[in-house]
Design a protein around this motif. Structure first.
Motif, PDB file in Angstrom:
ATOM      1  N   THR A  84       1.003  -1.274   0.123  1.00 45.95           N
ATOM      2  CA  THR A  84      -0.055  -0.156  -0.005  1.00 45.95           C
ATOM      3  C   THR A  84       0.854   1.249   0.074  1.00 45.95           C
ATOM      4  O   THR A  84       1.803   1.388   1.026  1.00 45.95           O
ATOM      5  CB  THR A  84      -0.822  -0.046   1.190  1.00 45.95           C
ATOM      6  OG1 THR A  84      -1.825  -1.253   1.198  1.00 45.95           O
ATOM      7  CG2 THR A  84      -1.762   1.280   1.176  1.00 45.95           C
ATOM      8  N   ALA A  85       0.502   1.988  -1.006  1.00 41.73           N
ATOM      9  CA  ALA A  85       1.335   3.439  -0.767  1.00 41.73           C
ATOM     10  C   ALA A  85       0.371   4.230  -0.183  1.00 41.73           C
ATOM     11  O   ALA A  85      -0.859   4.557  -0.512  1.00 41.73           O
ATOM     12  CB  ALA A  85       1.465   3.838  -2.471  1.00 41.73           C
ATOM     13  N   ILE A  86       0.989   5.392   0.510  1.00 47.50           N
ATOM     14  CA  ILE A  86       0.352   6.315   1.276  1.00 47.50           C
ATOM     15  C   ILE A  86       1.074   7.736   0.820  1.00 47.50           C
ATOM     16  O   ILE A  86       2.055   7.977   1.071  1.00 47.50           O
ATOM     17  CB  ILE A  86       0.356   6.364   2.720  1.00 47.50           C
ATOM     18  CG1 ILE A  86      -0.085   4.645   3.093  1.00 47.50           C
ATOM     19  CG2 ILE A  86      -0.547   7.137   3.599  1.00 47.50           C
ATOM     20  CD1 ILE A  86      -0.140   4.455   4.508  1.00 47.50           C
ATOM     21  N   TYR A  87      -0.314   8.584   0.337  1.00 45.99           N
ATOM     22  CA  TYR A  87       0.473  10.084  -0.025  1.00 45.99           C
ATOM     23  C   TYR A  87      -0.332  11.167   0.507  1.00 45.99           C
ATOM     24  O   TYR A  87      -1.507  10.893   0.955  1.00 45.99           O
ATOM     25  CB  TYR A  87       0.593  10.132  -1.723  1.00 45.99           C
ATOM     26  CG  TYR A  87      -0.686   9.998  -2.240  1.00 45.99           C
ATOM     27  CD1 TYR A  87      -1.569  11.066  -2.473  1.00 45.99           C
ATOM     28  CD2 TYR A  87      -1.565   8.818  -2.524  1.00 45.99           C
ATOM     29  CE1 TYR A  87      -2.972  11.038  -2.816  1.00 45.99           C
ATOM     30  CE2 TYR A  87      -2.910   8.581  -2.928  1.00 45.99           C
ATOM     31  CZ  TYR A  87      -3.605   9.809  -3.197  1.00 45.99           C
ATOM     32  OH  TYR A  87      -5.060   9.649  -3.610  1.00 45.99           O
ATOM     33  N   THR A  88       0.437  12.270   0.597  1.00 45.45           N
ATOM     34  CA  THR A  88      -0.208  13.362   0.911  1.00 45.45           C
ATOM     35  C   THR A  88      -0.831  14.238  -0.187  1.00 45.45           C
ATOM     36  O   THR A  88      -0.406  14.375  -1.300  1.00 45.45           O
ATOM     37  CB  THR A  88       0.693  14.397   1.633  1.00 45.45           C
ATOM     38  OG1 THR A  88       1.966  14.714   0.892  1.00 45.45           O
ATOM     39  CG2 THR A  88       1.163  13.593   2.992  1.00 45.45           C
ATOM     40  N   ASP A  89      -1.899  14.737  -0.055  1.00 40.77           N
ATOM     41  CA  ASP A  89      -2.718  15.629  -1.155  1.00 40.77           C
ATOM     42  C   ASP A  89      -3.157  16.930  -0.421  1.00 40.77           C
ATOM     43  O   ASP A  89      -4.040  16.957   0.317  1.00 40.77           O
ATOM     44  CB  ASP A  89      -3.915  14.770  -1.598  1.00 40.77           C
ATOM     45  CG  ASP A  89      -4.512  15.485  -2.585  1.00 40.77           C
ATOM     46  OD1 ASP A  89      -4.085  16.917  -3.111  1.00 40.77           O
ATOM     47  OD2 ASP A  89      -5.408  15.131  -3.292  1.00 40.77           O
ATOM     48  N   GLY A  90      -2.101  17.677  -0.587  1.00 43.05           N
ATOM     49  CA  GLY A  90      -2.142  19.088   0.144  1.00 43.05           C
ATOM     50  C   GLY A  90      -3.251  20.100  -0.484  1.00 43.05           C
ATOM     51  O   GLY A  90      -4.025  20.706   0.340  1.00 43.05           O
ATOM     52  N   LEU A  91      -3.593  19.567  -1.851  1.00 49.49           N
ATOM     53  CA  LEU A  91      -4.582  20.354  -2.461  1.00 49.49           C
ATOM     54  C   LEU A  91      -6.077  20.268  -1.915  1.00 49.49           C
ATOM     55  O   LEU A  91      -7.154  20.939  -2.138  1.00 49.49           O
ATOM     56  CB  LEU A  91      -4.430  20.319  -3.930  1.00 49.49           C
ATOM     57  CG  LEU A  91      -3.373  20.881  -4.577  1.00 49.49           C
ATOM     58  CD1 LEU A  91      -3.519  20.759  -5.938  1.00 49.49           C
ATOM     59  CD2 LEU A  91      -3.281  22.539  -4.218  1.00 49.49           C
ATOM     60  N   THR A  92      -6.245  18.924  -1.547  1.00 55.99           N
ATOM     61  CA  THR A  92      -7.525  18.608  -0.949  1.00 55.99           C
ATOM     62  C   THR A  92      -7.398  18.295   0.624  1.00 55.99           C
ATOM     63  O   THR A  92      -8.802  18.165   1.200  1.00 55.99           O
ATOM     64  CB  THR A  92      -8.114  17.194  -1.534  1.00 55.99           C
ATOM     65  OG1 THR A  92      -7.324  16.162  -1.103  1.00 55.99           O
ATOM     66  CG2 THR A  92      -8.211  17.210  -2.991  1.00 55.99           C
ATOM     67  N   GLY A  93      -6.503  18.520   1.103  1.00 50.30           N
ATOM     68  CA  GLY A  93      -6.273  18.487   2.619  1.00 50.30           C
ATOM     69  C   GLY A  93      -6.760  16.938   2.853  1.00 50.30           C
ATOM     70  O   GLY A  93      -7.144  16.640   4.014  1.00 50.30           O
ATOM     71  N   ARG A  94      -6.224  15.982   2.073  1.00 47.20           N
ATOM     72  CA  ARG A  94      -6.434  14.435   2.439  1.00 47.20           C
ATOM     73  C   ARG A  94      -5.181  13.620   2.561  1.00 47.20           C
ATOM     74  O   ARG A  94      -4.072  14.108   1.850  1.00 47.20           O
ATOM     75  CB  ARG A  94      -7.362  13.821   1.247  1.00 47.20           C
ATOM     76  CG  ARG A  94      -8.828  14.686   1.561  1.00 47.20           C
ATOM     77  CD  ARG A  94      -9.563  14.176   0.129  1.00 47.20           C
ATOM     78  NE  ARG A  94     -10.750  15.018  -0.007  1.00 47.20           N
ATOM     79  CZ  ARG A  94     -11.724  15.151  -0.727  1.00 47.20           C
ATOM     80  NH1 ARG A  94     -11.422  14.213  -2.079  1.00 47.20           N
ATOM     81  NH2 ARG A  94     -13.007  15.715  -0.966  1.00 47.20           N
ATOM     82  N   LEU A  95      -5.183  12.318   3.099  1.00 48.59           N
ATOM     83  CA  LEU A  95      -4.253  11.345   2.778  1.00 48.59           C
ATOM     84  C   LEU A  95      -5.058  10.315   2.101  1.00 48.59           C
ATOM     85  O   LEU A  95      -5.684   9.570   2.183  1.00 48.59           O
ATOM     86  CB  LEU A  95      -4.019  10.752   4.219  1.00 48.59           C
ATOM     87  CG  LEU A  95      -2.805  10.067   4.346  1.00 48.59           C
ATOM     88  CD1 LEU A  95      -1.546  10.606   4.111  1.00 48.59           C
ATOM     89  CD2 LEU A  95      -2.729   9.239   5.656  1.00 48.59           C
ATOM     90  N   GLY A  96      -3.901  10.018   0.898  1.00 48.41           N
ATOM     91  CA  GLY A  96      -4.501   8.873  -0.119  1.00 48.41           C
ATOM     92  C   GLY A  96      -3.835   7.649  -0.093  1.00 48.41           C
ATOM     93  O   GLY A  96      -2.562   7.619   0.609  1.00 48.41           O
TER      94      GLY A  96
END
Length: 789
Positions: free
Chosen positions: A92-104
């Motif tokens: 599982t890859a876990i990434y930060t999405d600063g534009l939506t304020g989410r963790l994917g």
């Protein structure tokens, strides 16, 4: 070039190509087995060596971040994938999405078929993520302004996606790292500066710091200690600007103070600084330092003739190579009160004592140029801007990955012996940022830039995605350049037209469009893979810019059997600027012999989508030379959904036309459909490229049709135009998908070689709001590729 063998796969989940890449020498460029590699690039102390197969990578899959949007989200929501880590099992890859304020979350257990696992909302803007055991440690920025920075470290249970603990931090966090021992974590507290305040000049308090997280026991027992980083750097010592942190096996952290141009070593057991030193400066030559603006929408030239003296490195990302050597990506970020910017356009290996063990100098920039990824519009700033780094180990090799933020490419180096040896370049989405190599050899790289965020009105924007590579024979590059002049690579971008040489089966000719101020012809050696640009010829002469000899937007090229070329130059009809649509005839040296305008009665109907391809039949000696061209999109006098094919008889100087009916738009994103190329087939018909202007997930129409122009009664403009009959030769969407990390929008070049091979090339727009990948595909024998008898 990339040779297709009839493979098919699910869209946007590329399979590893079973394509052999052979050795070829072109000029001073040496391309060893399984890698396109200059014989001098990125190296000190030895010639190029053939890379081991387990040190090269092939693209296997791409995951578009929009696949993790929530139900009900607008599909045009701007997304991002900035920092990435993977779970301990590598699935599982876990990434930060600063534009939506989410963790994917993405399932990468099958790298050829990554699957969405959704995302979770966070109470702040995520800046970094690191996995420790079964937890994701996520730094979030909760600041309301630059003066009062704040942030938290979230401890998230990966299995349940529940926030187990929120740990208040001393300010605005950036990078997070976990020690290989698992005993400590480190969080950079950046407290970034306001670049609009006093032109961004430091100091701007409060200063940043490093916080050390003791990871003994369960998260509720973890505690923080703070390391003061002020008073160390010569630049703004009261305002440390830490950017990135990494930890070695001795529980020592290295921290970059980017704007301060300083490096700090911290012992995490004692939370004390044990060494610090300046990142130093470099002097560079043979680089491009000028962004000429020669007119509306026209950039300058890629000229590797400039130099920089004593340029501060100002490193961004830092990674340990081993226990006492680390590498920095020298992006640069700060312009001081004297107006001097940092950024040395490369990377540096430092010893823990501050000794420079290796500096890439101008070689990384040259590799970017050689692979057609150089962002000319950044020449006066920091060039390709090395920013992201990864160091990984696989089958006894230590590999270094260097990401160029503005060039959308990652350089792979073998550092097993200590000195970096260049292996290959890998294409990425826009703004490669986070990257890592998993234990099983999967290379993961994120892209943080979304075209919708850059321009919300541009519905044809490139979207961000995560790219996955696996060890294997490389599928990229498919086109590189050899050296010219003083040992620098031939610069090239934005390939827009392609033609086979009728007298040499191993040669094709390409042209670049108006992205560059100078128009060029490129001789391409297509005898092996990757294809190699061995020569460039200035059309009309270098630096000449008038209607007859220089102001061109070349979109098509055809080789005259007796020598020289016919070129198609697309006109421009924009407020405040104009350029005619022209057929241009040159000799073999690029000198312009003639230019042919369209009939005056037709010119007034033109739009900014003009002549887009050119082909030639007959010979001048036989008196029956005919030049064929296509108009990309409908003009004012065209029937709905139709465009023109033009025929120019050289002997009589007369024009005639027919109409071509375009396929209707099929992409859910809308857009338009038009023509990009015309090429003569061995059976006397012409092949025409018809495409939409969509890329990635939204692409639908990338097709090649045949038209029997001899069976069509072309007429003068003003008469009712006959509509040609078109026959589908091949839908090449799957071919482009198989050869790329994301289907490109601009399939612009199609050629048939003297021995009957079909070649295609795409236009990367000079890496300007485009992924930057140039796809150069060999479809094989024309009879098999198009089903001809």
């Amino acid at each position: 070039m990339f040779r297709l063998q009839g493979q098919r796969r699910r869209w946007f989940r590329p399979a590893v190509a079973a394509t052999a890449v052979v050795a070829v020498t072109a000029g001073s460029l040496t391309l060893p087995v399984a890698a396109a590699r200059p014989d001098h690039a990125g190296q000190r102390g030895g010639p190029a060596h053939a890379a081991r197969p387990d040190a090269t990578f092939a693209h296997t899959g791409s995951f578009f971040i929009t696949e993790n949007l929530f139900p009900g989200d607008d599909p045009m929501t701007a997304t991002s994938a900035e920092i990435v880590d993977v779970t301990r099992d590598g699935r599982t890859a876990i990434y930060t999405d600063g534009l939506t304020g989410r963790l994917g979350f993405v399932d990468i257990s099958d790298a050829a078929n990554p699957q969405p696992l959704g995302a979770m909302e966070l109470p702040g803007d995520p800046t970094s993520v690191a996995v420790h055991r079964g937890w994701a440690l996520v730094a979030v920025n909760t600041s309301t302004d630059f003066v009062n920075p704040s942030g938290d470290l979230l401890v998230i249970d990966i299995a349940s996606r529940q926030i187990l603990r929120t740990i208040p931090l001393d300010g605005q966090p950036d990078s997070v790292a976990i020690a290989p021992s698992g005993r400590y974590g480190a969080i950079v507290i950046e407290n970034e500066r306001d670049e609009d305040l006093d032109d961004g000049i430091l100091p701007q308090l409060p200063s940043g710091s490093l916080q050390v997280l003791d990871l003994a026991g369960q998260p509720n027992r973890w505690s923080l200690r703070t390391v003061d980083l002020t008073g160390l750097a010569d630049t703004a010592p009261t305002d440390a600007e830490p950017e990135f942190v990494d930890i070695n096996r001795r529980n020592q952290a290295v921290v970059t103070l980017q704007e301060n141009n300083h490096l700090v070593i911290v012992d995490l057991r004692t939370a004390r600084v044990i060494n610090d030193f300046s990142a130093g400066t470099v002097s560079l030559d043979q680089i491009d330092t000028v962004e000429e603006k020669l007119g509306p929408q026209r950039n300058g030239l890629i000229e590797l003739t400039g130099s920089l003296t004593d340029r501060r490195r100002e490193p961004d990302t830092v990674k340990w190579v081993d226990h006492d050597t680390f590498v920095t990506a020298n992006e640069g970020d700060y312009e001081d009160e004297d107006g001097v910017e940092g950024g040395s356009r490369g990377f540096t290996l430092f010893n823990i004592d501050g000794t420079v063990e290796y500096d890439s100098g101008n070689t990384f920039e040259h590799l970017v140029v050689r692979h057609g990824h150089y962002p000319e519009g950044r020449s006066e700033n920091k060039g390709a801007e090395p920013e992201g780094l990864a160091v990984g180990h696989y089958r006894g090799r230590t590999l270094l990955f260097v990401g160029a933020e503005r060039a959308n490419v990652v350089g792979v180096y073998d550092v097993t012996s200590g000195t970096p040896q260049f292996v290959q370049m890998l294409p990425t989405g826009m703004g490669p940022e986070g990257m890592l190599l998993t234990d099983d050899g999967t290379f993961v790289v994120t892209a943080e830039v979304d075209g919708f965020d850059e321009d919300p009105e541009d519905v044809f924007s490139a979207r961000p995605f995560i790219t996955l590579f696996r060890p294997g024979a490389p599928t990229y590059p498919q086109l590189v350049s050899s050296d010219e002049g003083a040992g620098t690579p031939i610069p090239w971008v934005a390939m827009s037209g392609l033609a086979g040489d009728p007298n040499d089966a191993g040669t094709a000719w390409a042209v670049s469009d108006s992205f560059l101020a100078q128009s060029w012809l490129y001789r391409v050696d297509v005898s092996s893979s990757p294809a190699v640009i061995t020569e460039r010829i200035a059309v009309g002469g270098v630096g000449v810019a008038d209607q007859l000899t220089g102001d061109f937007d070349l979109e098509g090229v055809a080789v005259r059997p007796e020598g020289g070329f016919w070129l198609a130059s697309e006109g421009r009809v924009n407020p405040g600027s104009s350029r005619p649509n022209l057929l241009v005839r040159t000799d073999a040296t690029g000198a312009v012999l003639d230019s042919v305008a369209l009939p005056a009665s037709l010119v007034g109907n033109a739009t900014s989508s003009g002549l887009e391809g050119v082909a030639v039949t007959g010979t001048e000696a036989g008196g029956d030379e005919v030049v064929w061209t296509v108009v990309q999109r409908s003009w004012a006098d065209d029937a709905a959904g139709q465009v023109k094919i033009g025929r120019y008889e050289v002997a009589t100087g007369t024009w005639a036309f027919a109409a071509y009916q375009l396929d209707p738009v099929e992409s859910p994103a809308g857009g338009w459909v038009g023509l990009s190329e015309i090429t003569v087939l061995p059976d006397g018909r012409v092949a025409i490229v018809e495409r939409d202007n969509q890329l990635g997930q939204e692409a639908r129409i990338k097709r090649i049709y045949a038209v029997d122009v001899a069976a069509t009664a072309f007429v003068e403009h003003g008469q009712p135009l006959p509509v040609v009959t078109k026959t589908l030769l091949r839908d090449v969407l799957a071919d482009l998908d198989a050869a790329s990390i994301a289907v490109p929008d601009k399939l612009e070049g199609l050629a048939v070689t003297a021995d009957g091979r079909v070649l295609m090339v795409t236009d990367n727009d000079g890496v300007d709001e485009n992924y930057g990948e140039t796809v150069f595909v060999d479809l094989g024998d024309v009879s098999e590729a198009f089903g001809l008898d």
